[in-house]
Design a protein around this motif. Structure first.
Motif, PDB file in Angstrom:
ATOM      1  N   UNK A  58       3.798   8.093   1.107  1.00 47.35           N
ATOM      2  CA  UNK A  58       3.669   6.705   0.638  1.00 47.35           C
ATOM      3  C   UNK A  58       2.194   6.349   0.472  1.00 47.35           C
ATOM      4  N   UNK A  59       1.393   6.756   1.447  1.00 46.80           N
ATOM      5  CA  UNK A  59      -0.036   6.447   1.366  1.00 46.80           C
ATOM      6  C   UNK A  59      -0.619   7.085   0.106  1.00 46.80           C
ATOM      7  N   UNK A  60      -0.173   8.297  -0.167  1.00 49.29           N
ATOM      8  CA  UNK A  60      -0.672   8.993  -1.352  1.00 49.29           C
ATOM      9  C   UNK A  60      -0.294   8.229  -2.625  1.00 49.29           C
ATOM     10  N   UNK A  61       0.956   7.751  -2.674  1.00 48.82           N
ATOM     11  CA  UNK A  61       1.402   6.984  -3.848  1.00 48.82           C
ATOM     12  C   UNK A  61       0.572   5.722  -4.003  1.00 48.82           C
ATOM     13  N   UNK A  62       0.270   5.067  -2.871  1.00 49.35           N
ATOM     14  CA  UNK A  62      -0.515   3.824  -2.940  1.00 49.35           C
ATOM     15  C   UNK A  62      -1.929   4.124  -3.451  1.00 49.35           C
TER      16      UNK A  62
END
Ligand code: MSP
Length: 648
Positions: free
Chosen positions: A465-469
Motif C-alpha cells: 500500500x505504501x508503495x502504491x501511495x
C-alpha cells in the motif's frame, strides 16, 4: 546519528504442521519490526526457519508413511513458500538440518561438556511425548500433562544433563538488572516467579535406541541432542557463530520474538545455555499472546485452523498485516473472526485511509493539473502539522516498544485529522473563488504532504500500500526522504510541481456477508468508540452510516400471519433468500407486493416475531391517508435494479 544493529528472530517452527495464522502473526510482526528498524536507520538482520528434529517430527512422518528426511523437506518448503505471500523479507531461513547448524550445536555441546557443565546420570521421571520432556509432579493437573491432557509415562534412563541450576542466581540477577530483558512485564514476572523455586538441571540427550532423528552428541554416539538444546542454538548459527563476520556485528542486538507457549525454553534454558557456553546473553525477549478463532482455541480437531494463503487471497496481504497488528494488543490474546477483519478493512482502510488518499489525489488532479501546488504560509494549518508531529512521535515510540496497536492508533488519529482538514477547508469551494487560489494551493499541498508522511510510516506495516501511495504521489521510492524517518519524517519535504501518477483505489470494500444470530458484530464496539472520539452532538459520521448495510431486495412471496392483523411475512431475494416479518399488513395486500424491489437493512440482528426469524427490516415512510388514518408506504426502487445491490 549512531547506527544501531538489530537482529530480530522468530521461533523456528516445528514441521509437524503446516503454517497457520499463529505462525503468520509472529512472522509478520518480526517483518514489520525489521522494516521499522530499517526506517529508523538501523542495520538489521531478520531470521526465521524450521525446527526439524525430535520425536514429534518422527511421529508425524510415520503417520504419513514417509522417511523423516522427506517429510521435513516437504513441510519446511511449505513455510518457505508461504512467507513471500505475506511479503516477509527475511535474511536467512534456517533449518536445524542445515550442515552449519549441526556443526555449531556439536561445538557448543563439546565446549559446555569440557567445562564440566554437562554430566551423565540415571534418571527416572515422568515423560510427556507431546512436550518432549520430563515433567515434574507440580506441573501435572489430575496426574496429566496440562497441555496434552495425557498421563506422562514413567521412564528410567541414563542420560546427559546440563547444570542449569548452577546459573539460576546469575539469571535472576540478569533479569532484575535489565528491566527490558523480557517484555511485556507480565511475562517477566512469570519468569521471576518460576525462578523463585529451585531450578532443576536439564536433561539434554535422548538415547538413539529411543530416538534416532537428531544431532549426535559429539562425546557419545549413543545419544542424540534434546530438541530444545538443538533448536535454540539456531539463533547463533544463523549469524555465523563463532567465526563469521555477522556474529560480532549482530549478536549484541539480538531480539527474540515468541508467543507465551515457549516462554520457559527462551527465558530460562536459553540464557543459562549461553552463560555456560561463554556467550553474552541475548538483548531482549518479546512475548505475545495467542490468537483464538471466534473466541475458540484454534485446532485441527475443531476444523478452525486459519491458513495464511487463504487469508491473503480473501482479504489481501496488507489488510491481513494491518489487521493482525492493529487488532492484537501485543502480549494479550486476541480473537480472529471474518467479521472483525472485514470491519477493520472497510472502516480503517477503505473509508479512512483509502478515501483520504483518493479524495486528495483527485482534487490535486482536477484543480491543479495533477501537480503538487505551491503552499503559502498560513497560521490556520498549525493543527495539521502538530497532528503529524504527534503521530510521528506516538508511532515511533510505540513501534519501538512492540506496542503496534498503539503505534497504528497514532497513525489513524492523524488520518482522521487529515479527513477533518478536508471537511473544514472545503477545497471544492475554494476552487470556485479566484481570490482563494493561494489558500487552495496550501490546502492541497498540505494534503499531499500528509499522504507522503503516511506512506512513510506505513512502509513497515503495509509495504504494498505504501508503495502504491508513493507511486501515486509521483515520488521516487528510492529518494532519501522515503528511506528513513530521519530524512523524511519532518513536515514540508514534498516537492512543489511534482506530477502525480494515475493511481488505483487502495482498498476496495469487502461486502459483509449475512450474519446468523449467534455471530458477534465487532463493528458495534468500534462504533461506540468512534462516538466517544468524535463528540458530534446528533451527527453521525460517514463510517457510522456505512456500518448500516442497506440493500435492494425483491419480494418473492408475501403472506399474512394468522394471528396478526399487522404483520406480513415477506420472502425476499437479496440476492440470497431471506425472510423479514414487517408491520405493513394494514397498508398492503400480499399479492400487490410480489415483484417489488424494496430497501432493507440487511445487517440488523435477527429477531423472532410470532415464532418466525425475521432477518432485517424493510424501510417504510408513514403518511396520513385520506381518512386521516395512518398508512405505511414501502420505499421501493424503480427500474431494473439487481437484488442485493447496495444502497449508498
Ligand atoms: N519449534 C519450537 C520453537 C523453537 S524456537 C528455538 C516451536 N514451534 S511451533 O511450531 O510450535 O511454533 C510456536 C510458535 O508459533 C509460537 O511461539 C508463536 O510464535 C506461533 N504460534 C503458534 N500458534 C499460535 C497462536 N495460536 N497464536 C499466536 N502465535 C502462535 O514451538
Amino acid at each position: 546519528m549512531t547506527e544501531k544493529t538489530t537482529y530480530i528472530t522468530t521461533p523456528i517452527y516445528y514441521v509437524n504442521a503446516q503454517p497457520h495464522l499463529g505462525h503468520a502473526y509472529t512472522t509478520v510482526v518480526a517483518d514489520t519490526y525489521s522494516r521499522f528498524c530499517r526506517l529508523c536507520g538501523d542495520e538489521v538482520r531478520f531470521q526465521t526457519g524450521t525446527d526439524e528434529h525430535g520425536d514429534k517430527i518422527v511421529e508425524a512422518a510415520a503417520k504419513e508413511h514417509v522417511e523423516p528426511r522427506q517429510y521435513v523437506d516437504n513441510i519446511s518448503a511449505m513455510f518457505r513458500d508461504t512467507w513471500p505471500l505475506l511479503n516477509i523479507d527475511y535474511d536467512r531461513f534456517i533449518r536445524t538440518t542445515d550442515e552449519d547448524h549441526i556443526a555449531v550445536v556439536q561445538q557448543i555441546l563439546q565446549h559446555v561438556y569440557d567445562a564440566g557443565d554437562i554430566y551423565f546420570d540415571e534418571y527416572s521421571g515422568l515423560y510427556c511425548t507431546g512436550c518432549e520432556r520430563f515433567l515434574i509432579e507440580r506441573e501435572l493437573v489430575d496426574g496429566k500433562c496440562p497441555d496434552h491432557l495425557v498421563a506422562p509415562k514413567e521412564i528410567t534412563e541414563q542420560n546427559y544433563f546440563f547444570r542449569m541450576s548452577k546459573y539460576q542466581q546469575q539469571l535472576i540477577d540478569h533479569i532484575r538488572n535489565n528491566p527490558d530483558f523480557i517484555t511485556p512485564e507480565r511475562y517477566r514476572n512469570e519468569v521471576l516467579s518460576f525462578l523463585s523455586e529451585p531450578l532443576d538441571d536439564l536433561c539434554i540427550s535422548r538415547p538413539t535406541s529411543r530416538l534416532d532423528w537428531g544431532i549426535r552428541l559429539p562425546f557419545d554416539e549413543n545419544y542424540v541432542t534434546y530438541v530444545w538444546f538443538d533448536a535454540l542454538i539456531n539463533y547463533l548459527t544463523g549469524i555465523g557463530y563463532p567465526d563469521g563476520e555477522n556474529y560480532p556485528r549482530y549478536w549484541a542486538g539480538a531480539e527474540h520474538l515468541i508467543a507465551k507457549d515457549i516462554l520457559k525454553p527462551h527465558a530460562i534454558y536459553w540464557p543459562t545455555m549461553l552463560m555456560a557456553a561463554g556467550v553474552p546473553v541475548y538483548k531482549k525477549l518479546h512475548v505475545h499472546g495467542y490468537w483464538n478463532v471466534d473466541e475458540t482455541k484454534m485446532s485441527k480437531s475443531l476444523g478452525n485452523v486459519i491458513r495464511p494463503a487463504g487469508l491473503v487471497e480473501e482479504y489481501g496481504v496488507d489488510t491481513f498485516r494491518y489487521f493482525s497488528l492493529r487488532e492484537m494488543s501485543f502480549g494479550l490474546d486476541a480473537s480472529f473472526s471474518r467479521d472483525a477483519i472485514i470491519a477493520r478493512k472497510n472502516a480503517d482502510l477503505a473509508n479512512d485511509l483509502g478515501n483520504l488518499f483518493s479524495r486528495s489525489v483527485s482534487m490535486i488532479e482536477k484543480y491543479c493539473d495533477s501537480r503538487i501546488p505551491e503552499p503559502a504560509e498560513e497560521e490556520t494549518d498549525a493543527e495539521l502539522r502538530l497532528a503529524s508531529a504527534s503521530m510521528l512521535e506516538g508511532y515511533s515510540r510505540n513501534m519501538a516498544d512492540f506496542k503496534f496497536h498503539l503505534g497504528l492508533q497514532a497513525v489513524w488519529e492523524f488520518v482522521s485529522e487529515a479527513n477533518r482538514y478536508i471537511v473544514r477547508n472545503e477545497p471544492w469551494a475554494l476552487v470556485k473563488d479566484t481570490s482563494k487560489k493561494k489558500r487552495l494551493g496550501s490546502v492541497l499541498y498540505n494534503l499531499a504532504e500528509s499522504l507522503r508522511l503516511l506512506a512513510l510510516v506505513l512502509k513497515p506495516v503495509m509495504p504494498e500500500t505504501a508503495e502504491k501511495m508513493i507511486w501515486g504521489l509521483g515520488i521516487d521510492a528510492d529518494s532519501e526522504m522515503m528511506k528513513t524517518l530521519e530524512h523524511g519524517g519532518s513536515w514540508g519535504k514534498s516537492v512543489v510541481g511534482t506530477r502525480l501518477n494515475k493511481s488505483e483505489n487502495l482498498f476496495p470494500r469487502t461486502e459483509v456477508k449475512k450474519k446468523s444470530n449467534s455471530e458477534k458484530k465487532p463493528q458495534n464496539k468500534k462504533k461506540d468508540k468512534r462516538q466517544q472520539e468524535e463528540p458530534g452532538g446528533d451527527h453521525i459520521n460517514f463510517n457510522q452510516f456505512e456500518n448500516v448495510e442497506l440493500l435492494v431486495a425483491r419480494v418473492v412471496e408475501a403472506k399474512k400471519l394468522k394471528k396478526s392483523d399487522r404483520l406480513l411475512k415477506l420472502s425476499l431475494e437479496a440476492p440470497e433468500p431471506r425472510t423479514i416479518v414487517s408491520g405493513i399488513a394494514e397498508s398492503y395486500r400480499p399479492e400487490e407486493l410480489v415483484g417489488k424491489n424494496v430497501i432493507i437493512v440487511a445487517n440488523l440482528k435477527p429477531v423472532k416475531l410470532m415464532g418466525i426469524a425475521s432477518e432485517g427490516m424493510v424501510l417504510t415512510a408513514e403518511a396520513e391517508d385520506e381518512q386521516g388514518g395512518k398508512r405505511v408506504n414501502l420505499l421501493t426502487v424503480p427500474g431494473e435494479v439487481k437484488p442485493g445491490t447496495r444502497v449508498a
